[in-house]
Design a protein around this motif. Sequence first.
Motif, mmCIF file in Angstrom:
data_model
loop_
_atom_site.group_PDB
_atom_site.id
_atom_site.type_symbol
_atom_site.label_atom_id
_atom_site.label_comp_id
_atom_site.label_asym_id
_atom_site.label_seq_id
_atom_site.Cartn_x
_atom_site.Cartn_y
_atom_site.Cartn_z
ATOM 1 N N ASP A 110 0.832 -1.217 0.000
ATOM 2 C CA ASP A 110 0.000 0.000 0.000
ATOM 3 C C ASP A 110 0.861 1.259 0.000
ATOM 4 O OD1 ASP A 110 -2.286 -1.579 0.023
ATOM 5 O OD2 ASP A 110 -2.654 -1.309 2.182
ATOM 6 N N ALA A 111 1.940 1.257 0.784
ATOM 7 C CA ALA A 111 2.831 2.409 0.822
ATOM 8 C C ALA A 111 3.527 2.603 -0.519
ATOM 9 C CB ALA A 111 3.858 2.233 1.942
ATOM 10 N N ALA A 112 3.930 1.517 -1.153
ATOM 11 C CA ALA A 112 4.559 1.602 -2.471
ATOM 12 C C ALA A 112 3.589 2.181 -3.490
ATOM 13 C CB ALA A 112 5.053 0.228 -2.924
ATOM 14 N N GLN A 113 2.356 1.742 -3.442
ATOM 15 C CA GLN A 113 1.353 2.260 -4.372
ATOM 16 C C GLN A 113 1.156 3.761 -4.168
ATOM 17 O OE1 GLN A 113 -2.540 0.452 -4.115
ATOM 18 N NE2 GLN A 113 -3.145 1.295 -6.091
ATOM 19 N N ALA A 114 1.084 4.187 -2.922
ATOM 20 C CA ALA A 114 0.898 5.611 -2.640
ATOM 21 C C ALA A 114 2.113 6.430 -3.084
ATOM 22 C CB ALA A 114 0.635 5.810 -1.144
ATOM 23 N N ALA A 115 3.303 5.910 -2.850
ATOM 24 C CA ALA A 115 4.529 6.652 -3.181
ATOM 25 C C ALA A 115 4.819 6.667 -4.676
ATOM 26 C CB ALA A 115 5.713 6.051 -2.435
ATOM 27 N N LEU A 116 4.502 5.580 -5.342
ATOM 28 C CA LEU A 116 4.868 5.446 -6.750
ATOM 29 C C LEU A 116 3.778 5.902 -7.709
ATOM 30 C CD1 LEU A 116 6.628 2.008 -6.372
ATOM 31 C CD2 LEU A 116 7.733 4.213 -6.808
ATOM 32 N N GLU A 117 2.587 6.095 -7.194
ATOM 33 C CA GLU A 117 1.442 6.590 -7.946
ATOM 34 C C GLU A 117 1.277 5.904 -9.298
ATOM 35 O OE1 GLU A 117 2.189 10.797 -7.866
ATOM 36 O OE2 GLU A 117 1.385 10.985 -5.831
ATOM 37 N N ASP A 118 1.440 6.644 -10.394
ATOM 38 C CA ASP A 118 1.170 6.112 -11.731
ATOM 39 C C ASP A 118 2.172 5.043 -12.188
ATOM 40 O OD1 ASP A 118 -1.010 7.761 -11.933
ATOM 41 O OD2 ASP A 118 0.019 9.308 -13.094
ATOM 42 N N ARG A 119 3.323 4.956 -11.533
ATOM 43 C CA ARG A 119 4.307 3.934 -11.909
ATOM 44 C C ARG A 119 3.966 2.576 -11.328
ATOM 45 N NH1 ARG A 119 9.909 4.320 -11.291
ATOM 46 N NH2 ARG A 119 9.816 2.846 -12.981
ATOM 47 N N PHE A 120 3.117 2.562 -10.303
ATOM 48 C CA PHE A 120 2.761 1.311 -9.632
ATOM 49 C C PHE A 120 1.835 0.496 -10.528
ATOM 50 C CE2 PHE A 120 0.152 -1.275 -6.808
ATOM 51 C CZ PHE A 120 1.094 -1.830 -5.962
ATOM 52 N N ALA A 121 2.260 -0.737 -10.872
ATOM 53 C CA ALA A 121 1.451 -1.603 -11.731
ATOM 54 C C ALA A 121 0.801 -2.748 -10.957
ATOM 55 C CB ALA A 121 2.307 -2.170 -12.856
ATOM 56 N N GLY A 122 1.257 -3.001 -9.757
ATOM 57 C CA GLY A 122 0.668 -4.065 -8.954
ATOM 58 C C GLY A 122 1.672 -4.637 -7.973
ATOM 59 N N ALA A 123 1.140 -5.418 -7.040
ATOM 60 C CA ALA A 123 1.981 -6.079 -6.047
ATOM 61 C C ALA A 123 1.352 -7.415 -5.692
ATOM 62 C CB ALA A 123 2.122 -5.210 -4.797
ATOM 63 N N TRP A 124 2.198 -8.385 -5.397
ATOM 64 C CA TRP A 124 1.705 -9.697 -5.004
ATOM 65 C C TRP A 124 2.762 -10.407 -4.177
ATOM 66 C CZ3 TRP A 124 3.067 -8.223 -9.880
ATOM 67 C CH2 TRP A 124 4.133 -8.876 -10.479
ATOM 68 N N ILE A 125 2.313 -11.405 -3.463
ATOM 69 C CA ILE A 125 3.208 -12.232 -2.669
ATOM 70 C C ILE A 125 3.498 -13.496 -3.462
ATOM 71 C CG2 ILE A 125 3.454 -13.600 -0.554
ATOM 72 C CD1 ILE A 125 1.597 -11.532 0.798
ATOM 73 N N GLU A 126 4.779 -13.780 -3.663
ATOM 74 C CA GLU A 126 5.189 -15.049 -4.262
ATOM 75 C C GLU A 126 5.462 -16.027 -3.125
ATOM 76 O OE1 GLU A 126 8.539 -14.764 -6.899
ATOM 77 O OE2 GLU A 126 7.304 -13.966 -8.506
ATOM 78 N N HIS A 127 5.009 -17.226 -3.279
ATOM 79 C CA HIS A 127 5.186 -18.243 -2.245
ATOM 80 C C HIS A 127 6.296 -19.224 -2.597
ATOM 81 C CE1 HIS A 127 1.517 -16.949 -0.188
ATOM 82 N NE2 HIS A 127 1.097 -16.679 -1.401
#
Length: 87
Positions: free
Chosen positions: A56-73
């Motif tokens: 969530d912090a990355a999305q807020a900081a990176l704004e339009d550059r943020f394409a998504g985030a996920w956890i790899e197991h």
Amino acid sequence: MVPGLATATTGTAGTPSTPSAILDTDARSYAADFDVPLDEAKRRLLLQDDLNRVADAAQAALEDRFAGAWIEHSPQYRLVISLVGAA
């Protein structure tokens, strides 16, 4: 909150009724699904809230550059953050 981890403290017969019992049940399932020891499964489940806050912090900081985030197991447990555009 761990996805799929109930927060209720009461349950029906055979259903875990405390947060600790619920975590144990979820961790056993996770350990079997991802072929990791039970202690590692618990550690990973407990980390998920922190990883969600980082995403969530990355999305807020990176704004339009943020394409998504996920956890790899697998092959290793990690948070992946995907970006678009030039650095």
